[in-house]
Design an enzyme around this catalytic site. Structure first.
Site, short mmCIF file in Angstrom:
data_model
loop_
_atom_site.label_atom_id
_atom_site.label_comp_id
_atom_site.label_asym_id
_atom_site.label_seq_id
_atom_site.Cartn_x
_atom_site.Cartn_y
_atom_site.Cartn_z
N ARG A 1 -47.55 11.72 12.08
CA ARG A 1 -46.45 12.72 12.20
C ARG A 1 -47.15 14.04 12.59
NH1 ARG A 1 -42.63 10.45 7.17
NH2 ARG A 1 -41.50 9.04 8.50
N PHE B 1 -27.04 13.96 7.69
CA PHE B 1 -28.01 13.51 8.64
C PHE B 1 -27.56 12.22 9.54
CE2 PHE B 1 -30.72 12.52 5.08
CZ PHE B 1 -31.10 11.16 5.41
N LYS C 1 -40.56 4.93 16.13
CA LYS C 1 -39.43 5.25 16.53
C LYS C 1 -39.02 5.77 17.80
CE LYS C 1 -38.10 6.98 12.07
NZ LYS C 1 -37.66 8.39 11.31
N HIS D 1 -41.21 5.05 10.89
CA HIS D 1 -40.45 4.94 9.52
C HIS D 1 -41.41 3.78 8.84
CE1 HIS D 1 -37.47 3.45 6.61
NE2 HIS D 1 -37.99 2.09 6.94
N ARG E 1 -47.81 4.89 4.17
CA ARG E 1 -47.01 6.31 4.08
C ARG E 1 -48.32 7.40 4.00
NH1 ARG E 1 -42.08 5.86 3.30
NH2 ARG E 1 -41.87 7.99 2.42
N ASN F 1 -39.26 11.94 14.13
CA ASN F 1 -40.33 12.18 13.22
C ASN F 1 -41.58 10.97 13.52
OD1 ASN F 1 -39.38 10.22 11.54
ND2 ASN F 1 -39.29 11.69 9.75
#
Length: 139
Positions: free
Chosen positions: A104, A59, A11, A117, A87, A114
């Protein structure tokens, strides 16, 4: 064990911190191959469409704004149990709850910013990969 593909996005916050290489290293150390990658700056319509599943969540507007504030690095990862493995190395959505040593925990600032993704399941992975990559762009 099944060889899977999953979509990963680094991100804008993590791209701005110049930690793409460190994140790629973690993918590779976990046995995930990067089989396609591109850097782009998402448009508002792209971000809205990609995150449409969250459209009714409070959000959503902030997520779209955040994802369009700077460039992102988008990649397809491949490996045994790639979805779960990715993940696990990403860590919990809220970096305060993420285990030490996860992406993270190490690079994210907040639940909103964060860092990464990752697809949450096989069907989502197929849809998300197809959203950003044509079949002939994946090696």
């Amino acid at each position: 064990m099944a060889i899977e593909r999953t979509l990963s996005i680094i991100k804008p916050d993590a791209v701005a911190k110049n930690v793409i290489g460190q994140i790629y290293s973690r993918f590779e150390k976990a046995g995930l191959k990067i089989i396609s990658a591109k850097m782009c700056h998402l448009s508002k319509p792209q971000a809205e469409k990609f995150y449409a599943v969250h459209k009714d969540r409070p959000f959503y507007p902030d997520l779209v704004k955040f994802m369009t504030q700077g460039p992102v690095m988008i990649q397809v990862l491949e490996g045994e149990n790639a979805i779960v493995k990715n993940r696990e190395i990403m860590g919990a959505t809220n970096p305060k709850e993420a285990l030490p040593g996860t992406i993270r925990a190490d690079f994210a600032d907040s639940i909103d910013a964060n860092a990464v993704h990752g697809s949450d399941g096989p069907e989502t992975a197929k849809e998300e990969i197809a959203f950003f990559f044509k079949p002939d762009e994946i090696f």
